[in-house]
Design a protein around this motif. Structure first.
Motif, PDB file in Angstrom:
ATOM      1  N   UNK A 179      11.032  19.713  14.473  1.00 51.51           N
ATOM      2  CA  UNK A 179      10.708  20.724  15.482  1.00 51.51           C
ATOM      3  C   UNK A 179       9.227  20.631  15.772  1.00 51.51           C
ATOM      4  N   UNK A 180       8.882  20.557  17.042  1.00 59.24           N
ATOM      5  CA  UNK A 180       7.488  20.488  17.457  1.00 59.24           C
ATOM      6  C   UNK A 180       7.023  21.892  17.827  1.00 59.24           C
ATOM      7  N   UNK A 181       6.226  22.541  16.989  1.00 62.55           N
ATOM      8  CA  UNK A 181       5.792  23.918  17.280  1.00 62.55           C
ATOM      9  C   UNK A 181       4.947  24.043  18.538  1.00 62.55           C
ATOM     10  N   UNK A 182       4.414  22.918  19.027  1.00 58.54           N
ATOM     11  CA  UNK A 182       3.570  22.964  20.217  1.00 58.54           C
ATOM     12  C   UNK A 182       4.369  22.757  21.506  1.00 58.54           C
ATOM     13  N   UNK A 183       5.627  22.356  21.399  1.00 58.71           N
ATOM     14  CA  UNK A 183       6.448  22.090  22.581  1.00 58.71           C
ATOM     15  C   UNK A 183       7.035  23.394  23.118  1.00 58.71           C
ATOM     16  N   UNK A 184       7.153  23.552  24.457  1.00 55.62           N
ATOM     17  CA  UNK A 184       7.852  24.723  25.000  1.00 55.62           C
ATOM     18  C   UNK A 184       9.235  24.845  24.368  1.00 55.62           C
ATOM     19  N   UNK A 185       9.558  26.058  23.928  1.00 59.37           N
ATOM     20  CA  UNK A 185      10.757  26.234  23.106  1.00 59.37           C
ATOM     21  C   UNK A 185      11.594  27.407  23.591  1.00 59.37           C
ATOM     22  N   UNK A 186      12.905  27.205  23.566  1.00 58.85           N
ATOM     23  CA  UNK A 186      13.857  28.284  23.836  1.00 58.85           C
ATOM     24  C   UNK A 186      14.637  28.511  22.553  1.00 58.85           C
ATOM     25  N   UNK A 187      14.575  29.736  22.043  1.00 56.23           N
ATOM     26  CA  UNK A 187      15.218  30.071  20.767  1.00 56.23           C
ATOM     27  C   UNK A 187      16.405  30.993  21.050  1.00 56.23           C
ATOM     28  N   UNK A 188      17.590  30.546  20.664  1.00 50.56           N
ATOM     29  CA  UNK A 188      18.789  31.358  20.854  1.00 50.56           C
ATOM     30  C   UNK A 188      19.000  32.188  19.590  1.00 50.56           C
ATOM     31  N   UNK A 189      19.047  33.508  19.744  1.00 49.36           N
ATOM     32  CA  UNK A 189      19.094  34.402  18.587  1.00 49.36           C
ATOM     33  C   UNK A 189      20.181  35.456  18.767  1.00 49.36           C
ATOM     34  N   UNK A 190      20.514  36.094  17.649  1.00 47.29           N
ATOM     35  CA  UNK A 190      21.508  37.159  17.680  1.00 47.29           C
ATOM     36  C   UNK A 190      22.242  37.243  16.364  1.00 47.29           C
TER      37      UNK A 190
END
Length: 329
Positions: free
Chosen positions: A154-165
């Protein structure tokens, strides 16, 4: 920035290393008896130095991105200080063992040839005993590293979409519809035990999509390792959260349980998109309660069915719009 542990070479565990040395020693010869026994100890020293090289190549913990630092602590099940102490012990043990072997090599050089084999055996015994005293620490760090190496990059600097729930609300299904990830999908809680990563492009900008394990609405201290991995991603990765509610007739969680979890996640001050999932099989009472709670708290939401592609195109457009806004900032 990829997984900083991915390319780290793990040495054998203590008993395995001793077994390797024991198996190799009879095959080592020399020009004289002294030369043979010296070569045998040099070989053992080379093997011991694998631990020293391992510690020296271990990522500097204080320099890790918060996501990987917390992932390390979660995987270890112990504090960062415990990890640092063990690394220090491995370093000191390796240096001490190497020093013992070098001292015996010098003794063999100066001694009578008839004592060479006896001195070699003494050196082997002392170093093996020293390693075994620190076996718990050495073996634990090796196991920890192997588990960290398995993590998806996982690249912490890359734009990221996190699916949660919550568990079983349709996160993995949604991830498979909007990205390249192909996570396991099943109709029971905690199907996702690790973080899965997929990607898609927005105007030639690469975006990573994170499928996080489900989280239950309960105090952090009561959460298991799976849930803590999800919270770590939500808290420490800079991106957009897509929070899913399950409003179907098969929902396992009450409106309050799901809403309280959303409220906790919103406290991380993340850019959030809220979606009511499984809209094609909604429970009218559940839908009414959830939508009322959201409206009373001035929270907008979308209605989707990840499984049957209802509202997915609109959700994708909203995600793309927010990614572009995030990149411009």
């Amino acid at each position: 920035m990829l997984n900083p542990f991915e390319k780290l070479n793990c040495p054998p565990k203590v008993e395995d290393l001793i077994k390797i040395v024991l198996g190799r020693l009879p095959k080592i010869s020399g020009n004289t008896i002294k030369d043979r026994e010296i070569r045998r100890l040099i070989y053992y020293d080379e093997q011991v130095k694998r631990y020293l090289n391992f510690v020296n190549s271990f990522p500097r913990i204080d320099n890790l991105h918060p996501f990987y630092k917390e992932a390390l602590e979660i995987t270890a099940g112990k504090s960062i200080d415990n990890i640092k102490i063990c690394l220090s012990i491995i370093n000191k043990t390796s240096l001490t063992a190497s020093s013992i072997l070098k001292r015996y090599i010098n003794e063999i050089r100066k001694s009578d040839e008839t004592l060479a084999n006896k001195l070699m055996r003494q050196a082997f015994g002392r170093v093996s005993s020293l390693l075994r005293k620190r076996k718990d620490c050495i073996d634990w760090i090796i196991d920890l590293t192997k588990n960290m190496k398995k993590m998806k990059s996982i690249d912490p600097e890359m734009p990221t979409v996190i699916i949660a729930g919550s568990p079983n609300v349709g996160k993995s299904t949604l991830v498979s519809k909007i990205s390249s990830a192909k996570p396991e999908i099943a109709n029971y809680p905690f199907t996702t035990k690790e973080i899965h990563v997929g990607h898609f492009d927005v105007n030639e900008i690469k975006v990573q999509v994170i499928d996080t394990p489900g989280i239950l609405d309960r105090p952090m201290k009561e959460r298991n390792q799976i849930e803590r991995k999800a919270i770590n991603a939500i808290k420490n990765l800079n991106g957009i959260i897509v929070f899913l509610f399950d409003i179907s007739q098969q929902s396992l969680y009450s409106p309050k349980e799901q809403f309280d979890l959303l409220r906790e996640i919103l406290e991380f001050n993340k850019n959030a998109i809220i979606a009511l999932n499984k809209i094609d099989s909604k429970d009218e009472k559940l839908y009414a309660e959830v939508s009322k709670m959201l409206r009373e708290n001035s929270l907008n939401f979308m209605e989707i069915s990840a499984e049957n592609n209802i509202g997915i195109d609109d959700l994708k457009e909203e995600i793309k719009k927010r990614v572009l806004e995030m990149v411009k900032q």
